[in-house]
Motif scaffolding. Sequence first.
Motif, PDB file in Angstrom:
ATOM      1  N   CYS A  94       0.834  -1.207   0.000  1.00 22.57           N
ATOM      2  CA  CYS A  94       0.000   0.000   0.000  1.00 22.57           C
ATOM      3  C   CYS A  94       0.867   1.255   0.000  1.00 22.57           C
ATOM      4  O   CYS A  94       0.568   2.219  -0.717  1.00 22.57           O
ATOM      5  N   ASN A  95       1.925   1.245   0.794  1.00 20.09           N
ATOM      6  CA  ASN A  95       2.814   2.413   0.834  1.00 20.09           C
ATOM      7  C   ASN A  95       3.468   2.645  -0.524  1.00 20.09           C
ATOM      8  O   ASN A  95       3.588   3.788  -0.970  1.00 20.09           O
ATOM      9  N   GLN A  96       3.883   1.571  -1.178  1.00 22.95           N
ATOM     10  CA  GLN A  96       4.479   1.710  -2.503  1.00 22.95           C
ATOM     11  C   GLN A  96       3.455   2.247  -3.492  1.00 22.95           C
ATOM     12  O   GLN A  96       3.763   3.116  -4.311  1.00 22.95           O
ATOM     13  N   THR A  97       2.218   1.749  -3.390  1.00 20.43           N
ATOM     14  CA  THR A  97       1.156   2.219  -4.279  1.00 20.43           C
ATOM     15  C   THR A  97       0.871   3.689  -4.024  1.00 20.43           C
ATOM     16  O   THR A  97       0.707   4.480  -4.969  1.00 20.43           O
ATOM     17  N   VAL A  98       0.807   4.061  -2.738  1.00 22.23           N
ATOM     18  CA  VAL A  98       0.558   5.471  -2.389  1.00 22.23           C
ATOM     19  C   VAL A  98       1.677   6.345  -2.931  1.00 22.23           C
ATOM     20  O   VAL A  98       1.421   7.424  -3.490  1.00 22.23           O
ATOM     21  N   MET A  99       2.923   5.882  -2.782  1.00 23.20           N
ATOM     22  CA  MET A  99       4.046   6.678  -3.283  1.00 23.20           C
ATOM     23  C   MET A  99       3.968   6.821  -4.807  1.00 23.20           C
ATOM     24  O   MET A  99       4.204   7.899  -5.341  1.00 23.20           O
ATOM     25  N   ALA A 100       3.621   5.728  -5.480  1.00 25.10           N
ATOM     26  CA  ALA A 100       3.499   5.781  -6.940  1.00 25.10           C
ATOM     27  C   ALA A 100       2.363   6.711  -7.341  1.00 25.10           C
ATOM     28  O   ALA A 100       2.499   7.513  -8.279  1.00 25.10           O
ATOM     29  N   LEU A 101       1.230   6.617  -6.625  1.00 18.94           N
ATOM     30  CA  LEU A 101       0.096   7.491  -6.927  1.00 18.94           C
ATOM     31  C   LEU A 101       0.428   8.953  -6.649  1.00 18.94           C
ATOM     32  O   LEU A 101       0.011   9.839  -7.404  1.00 18.94           O
ATOM     33  N   MET A 102       1.172   9.204  -5.568  1.00 17.30           N
ATOM     34  CA  MET A 102       1.551  10.594  -5.261  1.00 17.30           C
ATOM     35  C   MET A 102       2.489  11.138  -6.336  1.00 17.30           C
ATOM     36  O   MET A 102       2.364  12.294  -6.751  1.00 17.30           O
ATOM     37  N   ALA A 103       3.417  10.295  -6.791  1.00 17.04           N
ATOM     38  CA  ALA A 103       4.319  10.732  -7.864  1.00 17.04           C
ATOM     39  C   ALA A 103       3.519  11.001  -9.132  1.00 17.04           C
ATOM     40  O   ALA A 103       3.745  12.003  -9.828  1.00 17.04           O
ATOM     41  N   SER A 104       2.556  10.126  -9.424  1.00 17.11           N
ATOM     42  CA  SER A 104       1.712  10.311 -10.602  1.00 17.11           C
ATOM     43  C   SER A 104       0.875  11.582 -10.456  1.00 17.11           C
ATOM     44  O   SER A 104       0.707  12.336 -11.413  1.00 17.11           O
ATOM     45  N   LEU A 105       0.348  11.793  -9.241  1.00 17.12           N
ATOM     46  CA  LEU A 105      -0.449  13.002  -8.993  1.00 17.12           C
ATOM     47  C   LEU A 105       0.403  14.253  -9.165  1.00 17.12           C
ATOM     48  O   LEU A 105      -0.053  15.237  -9.771  1.00 17.12           O
ATOM     49  N   ASP A 106       1.634  14.205  -8.661  1.00 15.72           N
ATOM     50  CA  ASP A 106       2.522  15.362  -8.836  1.00 15.72           C
ATOM     51  C   ASP A 106       2.797  15.615 -10.308  1.00 15.72           C
ATOM     52  O   ASP A 106       2.811  16.767 -10.758  1.00 15.72           O
ATOM     53  N   ALA A 107       3.008  14.527 -11.062  1.00 16.68           N
ATOM     54  CA  ALA A 107       3.243  14.677 -12.503  1.00 16.68           C
ATOM     55  C   ALA A 107       2.000  15.256 -13.178  1.00 16.68           C
ATOM     56  O   ALA A 107       2.102  16.139 -14.035  1.00 16.68           O
ATOM     57  N   GLU A 108       0.822  14.755 -12.773  1.00 16.38           N
ATOM     58  CA  GLU A 108      -0.433  15.273 -13.344  1.00 16.38           C
ATOM     59  C   GLU A 108      -0.621  16.744 -12.980  1.00 16.38           C
ATOM     60  O   GLU A 108      -1.068  17.542 -13.804  1.00 16.38           O
ATOM     61  N   LYS A 109      -0.277  17.115 -11.735  1.00 13.55           N
ATOM     62  CA  LYS A 109      -0.390  18.520 -11.323  1.00 13.55           C
ATOM     63  C   LYS A 109       0.519  19.403 -12.168  1.00 13.55           C
ATOM     64  O   LYS A 109       0.124  20.470 -12.625  1.00 13.55           O
ATOM     65  N   ALA A 110       1.765  18.927 -12.350  1.00 12.74           N
ATOM     66  CA  ALA A 110       2.717  19.702 -13.156  1.00 12.74           C
ATOM     67  C   ALA A 110       2.215  19.827 -14.587  1.00 12.74           C
ATOM     68  O   ALA A 110       2.276  20.916 -15.184  1.00 12.74           O
ATOM     69  N   GLN A 111       1.686  18.726 -15.122  1.00 11.96           N
ATOM     70  CA  GLN A 111       1.149  18.762 -16.476  1.00 11.96           C
ATOM     71  C   GLN A 111      -0.074  19.682 -16.535  1.00 11.96           C
ATOM     72  O   GLN A 111      -0.253  20.428 -17.498  1.00 11.96           O
ATOM     73  N   GLY A 112      -0.909  19.631 -15.476  1.00 11.79           N
ATOM     74  CA  GLY A 112      -2.083  20.506 -15.422  1.00 11.79           C
ATOM     75  C   GLY A 112      -1.681  21.971 -15.361  1.00 11.79           C
ATOM     76  O   GLY A 112      -2.292  22.826 -16.020  1.00 11.79           O
ATOM     77  N   ARG A 113      -0.651  22.262 -14.537  1.00 13.37           N
ATOM     78  CA  ARG A 113      -0.173  23.653 -14.453  1.00 13.37           C
ATOM     79  C   ARG A 113       0.351  24.129 -15.805  1.00 13.37           C
ATOM     80  O   ARG A 113       0.104  25.260 -16.225  1.00 13.37           O
ATOM     81  N   LYS A 114       1.084  23.222 -16.469  1.00  9.03           N
ATOM     82  CA  LYS A 114       1.615  23.573 -17.791  1.00  9.03           C
ATOM     83  C   LYS A 114       0.468  23.838 -18.752  1.00  9.03           C
ATOM     84  O   LYS A 114       0.493  24.818 -19.507  1.00  9.03           O
ATOM     85  N   LYS A 115      -0.560  22.967 -18.700  1.00 14.64           N
ATOM     86  CA  LYS A 115      -1.721  23.135 -19.579  1.00 14.64           C
ATOM     87  C   LYS A 115      -2.444  24.445 -19.260  1.00 14.64           C
ATOM     88  O   LYS A 115      -2.867  25.170 -20.171  1.00 14.64           O
ATOM     89  N   VAL A 116      -2.584  24.750 -17.938  1.00 10.09           N
ATOM     90  CA  VAL A 116      -3.239  26.006 -17.536  1.00 10.09           C
ATOM     91  C   VAL A 116      -2.444  27.190 -18.056  1.00 10.09           C
ATOM     92  O   VAL A 116      -3.026  28.169 -18.560  1.00 10.09           O
ATOM     93  N   GLU A 117      -1.115  27.117 -17.937  1.00 11.59           N
ATOM     94  CA  GLU A 117      -0.298  28.218 -18.436  1.00 11.59           C
ATOM     95  C   GLU A 117      -0.459  28.378 -19.951  1.00 11.59           C
ATOM     96  O   GLU A 117      -0.555  29.497 -20.456  1.00 11.59           O
ATOM     97  N   GLU A 118      -0.495  27.225 -20.654  1.00  9.22           N
ATOM     98  CA  GLU A 118      -0.699  27.290 -22.106  1.00  9.22           C
ATOM     99  C   GLU A 118      -2.052  27.909 -22.424  1.00  9.22           C
ATOM    100  O   GLU A 118      -2.168  28.771 -23.316  1.00  9.22           O
ATOM    101  N   LEU A 119      -3.080  27.456 -21.669  1.00  7.61           N
ATOM    102  CA  LEU A 119      -4.429  27.995 -21.918  1.00  7.61           C
ATOM    103  C   LEU A 119      -4.510  29.474 -21.561  1.00  7.61           C
ATOM    104  O   LEU A 119      -5.177  30.247 -22.255  1.00  7.61           O
ATOM    105  N   GLU A 120      -3.833  29.873 -20.486  1.00 11.49           N
ATOM    106  CA  GLU A 120      -3.837  31.293 -20.128  1.00 11.49           C
ATOM    107  C   GLU A 120      -3.150  32.113 -21.218  1.00 11.49           C
ATOM    108  O   GLU A 120      -3.605  33.214 -21.570  1.00 11.49           O
ATOM    109  N   GLY A 121      -2.038  31.578 -21.742  1.00 13.18           N
ATOM    110  CA  GLY A 121      -1.363  32.276 -22.843  1.00 13.18           C
ATOM    111  C   GLY A 121      -2.268  32.355 -24.059  1.00 13.18           C
ATOM    112  O   GLY A 121      -2.350  33.403 -24.733  1.00 13.18           O
TER     113      GLY A 121
END
Length: 182
Positions: A94-121
């Motif tokens: 479970c801890n490994q899964t949580v860590m993987a999910l958190m890493a994936s969530l961080d990647a998704e957040k970064a991708q979302g921020r990038k997308k938001v910045e692109e959309l704002e531009g």
Amino acid sequence: MAPILYDYRKMPMDDIWKEDGDKRCKLVVGILGLLVIVLLGVLLIFFIIKANSEACQDGLRAVMECRNVTYLLQQELAEAQRGFRDAEAQAVTCNQTVMALMASLDAEKAQGRKKVEELEGEITTLNHKLQDASAEVERLRRENHVLNARIADTDSASPQDSSCAAEPPLLILLLGLSALLL
């Protein structure tokens, strides 16, 4: 009566004591061995009586019961330890899964921020285009007004027809600009 001759062999005194000592020693060893055997027999009978006594039997039953309870407790302990190891393994998974999910969530957040910045531009670019188009529409409207006023001056016979004729091209121009913005 005639004298009887006794034939005595003459033996040294040491041999006599030695012969008698050997007999005595054998007798003492035999008596001591017999005493030891009798004593061991008495002790064995006493032990048998004690071993078959009710208190001893109760103690033996208590020992067996304790062994059974101990065996059951050892089995329960082993089962609990297996359950604990399984729970630990699940926790690690479970801890490994949580860590993987958190890493994936961080990647998704970064991708979302990038997308938001692109959309704002893109929104900023579209806002500039809209402002430019609005300025163009306003300029065209003024030109249209100026043209309508000139046409009205030149053609005073039907002022309504000339203004109606100028409005559809303006409407088409606005629809084309809005389609470009989308």
